[in-house]
Design a protein around this motif. Structure first.
Motif, PDB file in Angstrom:
ATOM      1  N   GLY A  95       0.799  -1.223   0.000  1.00 29.11           N
ATOM      2  CA  GLY A  95       0.000   0.000   0.000  1.00 29.11           C
ATOM      3  C   GLY A  95       0.832   1.273   0.000  1.00 29.11           C
ATOM      4  O   GLY A  95       0.325   2.368   0.260  1.00 29.11           O
ATOM      5  N   ASP A  96       2.140   1.148  -0.289  1.00 27.37           N
ATOM      6  CA  ASP A  96       3.017   2.328  -0.308  1.00 27.37           C
ATOM      7  C   ASP A  96       2.815   3.165  -1.564  1.00 27.37           C
ATOM      8  O   ASP A  96       3.227   4.331  -1.620  1.00 27.37           O
ATOM      9  CB  ASP A  96       4.499   1.908  -0.248  1.00 27.37           C
ATOM     10  N   VAL A  97       2.233   2.554  -2.588  1.00 27.33           N
ATOM     11  CA  VAL A  97       2.090   3.225  -3.874  1.00 27.33           C
ATOM     12  C   VAL A  97       0.895   2.602  -4.591  1.00 27.33           C
ATOM     13  O   VAL A  97       0.490   1.475  -4.278  1.00 27.33           O
ATOM     14  CB  VAL A  97       3.401   3.054  -4.693  1.00 27.33           C
ATOM     15  N   THR A  98       0.302   3.338  -5.529  1.00 29.35           N
ATOM     16  CA  THR A  98      -0.787   2.769  -6.324  1.00 29.35           C
ATOM     17  C   THR A  98      -0.299   2.518  -7.747  1.00 29.35           C
ATOM     18  O   THR A  98       0.694   3.104  -8.193  1.00 29.35           O
ATOM     19  CB  THR A  98      -1.996   3.730  -6.397  1.00 29.35           C
ATOM     20  N   SER A  99      -1.034   1.684  -8.450  1.00 33.92           N
ATOM     21  CA  SER A  99      -0.692   1.405  -9.843  1.00 33.92           C
ATOM     22  C   SER A  99      -0.839   2.671 -10.690  1.00 33.92           C
ATOM     23  O   SER A  99      -0.055   2.909 -11.614  1.00 33.92           O
ATOM     24  CB  SER A  99      -1.580   0.292 -10.400  1.00 33.92           C
ATOM     25  N   VAL A 100      -1.831   3.497 -10.361  1.00 31.41           N
ATOM     26  CA  VAL A 100      -2.020   4.749 -11.108  1.00 31.41           C
ATOM     27  C   VAL A 100      -0.794   5.644 -10.954  1.00 31.41           C
ATOM     28  O   VAL A 100      -0.309   6.225 -11.928  1.00 31.41           O
ATOM     29  CB  VAL A 100      -3.308   5.480 -10.643  1.00 31.41           C
TER      30      VAL A 100
END
Length: 495
Positions: A19-24
């Motif tokens: 959850g540190d980053v999103t695919s978007v």
């Protein structure tokens, strides 16, 4: 996290899961890098809308806890793969305007796993070339430079756009295809990892055909672990491809232990070429020493028919190409030439092909048609097929002695300048494939791993050749080599 486009597949996957980053966010970082890198001419059809849509869907999947390894990871697709509704030209004028109504099996499998397509990548026309100089889109350019020299270098071919894009961090990984070295040679030229799996491991359905008995898709990635992750998604049996193997696909990443104690690594004496640069020779010797230090046993082996591999390849591949490319005639799809009053169907074929195919493709089609013609079929094509059988038997004999993998250089030189290998002598260009074509002729898996820099600061690669269907074992040996080498060099940004 800044500069998300610089992550590899494994790092990005773990950051997405945590959850540190999103695919978007990952995808937007890559799209920005792509827009800033037009000087490399790596991406030739950008698909930002598709990318953002898939990234949003991937984020939902990850939140729901239903996400395979490739889910949410932004990648590039070589222009040889048919992609539904997106131009798929094989870098040729003759397929101008062709937007398939279907998706290739490999790109579909990646999409089903949640991978995000950023766009289509540059390549040599119909995958025929070793320098990405035969493309209708113009040359792809390597992100690497020789010291302070500003001369543009080749990223290799035919998967030159894929190589440049991965090396320059425009995408996290890319698909390539390999008919005579078109994944491994560019990977070596730009300091990334590229694996050609065993023939039949990845479906060829929906990939524009060059030489059907030699073509094989594979991943081009920033390291060996990423290659293992992406390869697993690309593999699998496909009933639409009669040459696709009905074999279970193992978890390649789980096989990366780095332990190669007791493995036998063969060093073929026939790969010691006259005039081989001392840097390549030293790289090879050092690579063998590193594998020995890691616990492997190094043995000298002989592959006696190696010297016939290039001539056999350059009979078989053009023969199959001349047959495969006969379907491009201007009748059903792609480009059709303007016809004059009174022109018939023969003139339409002639004009369409003369305009649509570039000089290298024309050269190979003519060679192929010649070696298949009456009176020359036995002298060339049948003889080349017999040589191919002998080359395959050389490898079988070596593997029968207990050899687990074979170590060779990946290329006979570092990357060269665009335009330096002139059209005047195409054979010089064909010699770039000298270490790689045997693997295609024998249908074996082969991987190129970056192993050092030459005196001008350009990457050099080593190739490992494995037993058929044992990509997991090959990847593990490559992983041990990668760990020993510790290659971390990146091109300085000039674009």
């Amino acid at each position: 996290m800044s500069e998300l486009n610089k992550l590899g597949l494994a790092e990005a996957r773990d950051a997405l899961r945590a959850g540190d980053v999103t695919s978007v966010e990952l995808t937007e970082s890559c799209l920005t890098a792509i827009d800033e890198a037009d000087a490399l001419n790596a991406f030739v059809h950008k698909t930002p809308e598709i990318a953002i849509e898939r990234a949003k869907a991937a984020d939902d999947r990850i939140k729901a806890g239903d996400a395979p390894s490739m889910c949410g990871l932004p990648i590039g697709i070589k222009d040889l793969f048919c992609t539904k509704g997106v131009p798929s030209q094989a870098a040729s004028k003759i397929l101008d305007g062709f937007k398939p109504e279907y998706e290739s099996t490999v790109s579909q499998q990646l999409a089903d796993a949640g991978a995000v397509m950023l766009g289509k990548l540059n390549m040599d026309e119909f995958a025929m070339g070793s320098s990405n100089e035969t493309s209708v889109y113009g040359n792809a350019v390597s992100p690497w430079r020789r010291g302070n020299d500003e001369a543009q270098l080749t990223p290799g071919g035919s998967s030159g756009g894929s190589a440049a894009a991965v090396s320059a961090d425009l995408c996290l990984a890319a698909t390539g295809t390999d008919t005579g070295g078109s994944i491994r040679q560019p990977a070596a030229f730009v300091g990334i990892t590229g694996i050609k799996p065993t023939y039949g491991r990845c479906s060829r359905w929906g990939i524009v055909a060059f030489a059907s008995s030699l073509d094989q898709a594979g991943p081009m990635t920033k390291n060996v672990r990423d290659a293992a992750i992406m390869l697993e998604t690309m593999c699998g049996h496909d009933p639409k491809d009669s040459t696709s193997a009905e074999l279970a696909v193992p978890n390649f990443e789980a096989m990366l232990t780095g332990d190669i104690k007791g493995k036998k690594i063969g060093i073929p004496k026939e790969y010691r070429m006259d005039g081989m640069p001392t840097e390549i020779e030293k790289l090879w010797v050092d690579g063998a020493a590193m594998l020995k230090d890691a616990g492997a046993e190094i043995v000298d082996i002989s592959l006696p028919h190696t010297k016939y591999a290039l001539p056999a390849y350059y009979v078989i591949a053009p023969a199959e190409a001349s047959s495969n490319l006969a379907r491009y005639d201007g009748v059903r799809y792609g480009r059709r030439a303007q016809l004059a009053q009174g022109d018939g169907i023969t003139e339409m074929y002639e004009k369409t092909r003369a305009e649509g195919f570039g000089p290298e493709v024309q050269r190979r089609v003519m060679i192929g048609t010649y070696v298949l013609s009456a009176g020359f079929y036995d002298a060339y094509y049948n003889r080349a097929r017999k040589v191919r059988t002998l080359i395959k038997k050389d490898f079988e004999d070596v593997f029968a002695t207990g050899v687990d993998a074979i170590l060779t250089p990946a290329t006979p030189s570092a990357s060269f300048g665009l335009g330096e290998m002139t059209e005047a002598d195409p054979v010089q260009m064909y010699l770039n494939d000298v270490f790689t074509v045997t693997v295609n002729l024998a249908g074996l898996p082969g991987i190129s791993v970056p192993a050092g820099l030459d005196a001008q600061g350009l990457p050099l690669g080593l190739q490992l050749i494995g037993r058929p269907w044992e990509e997991g074992d090959l990847l593990n040996t490559a992983y041990a080599l990668e760990n020993a080498v510790g290659f971390v060099a990146k091109p300085g940004k000039w674009w």
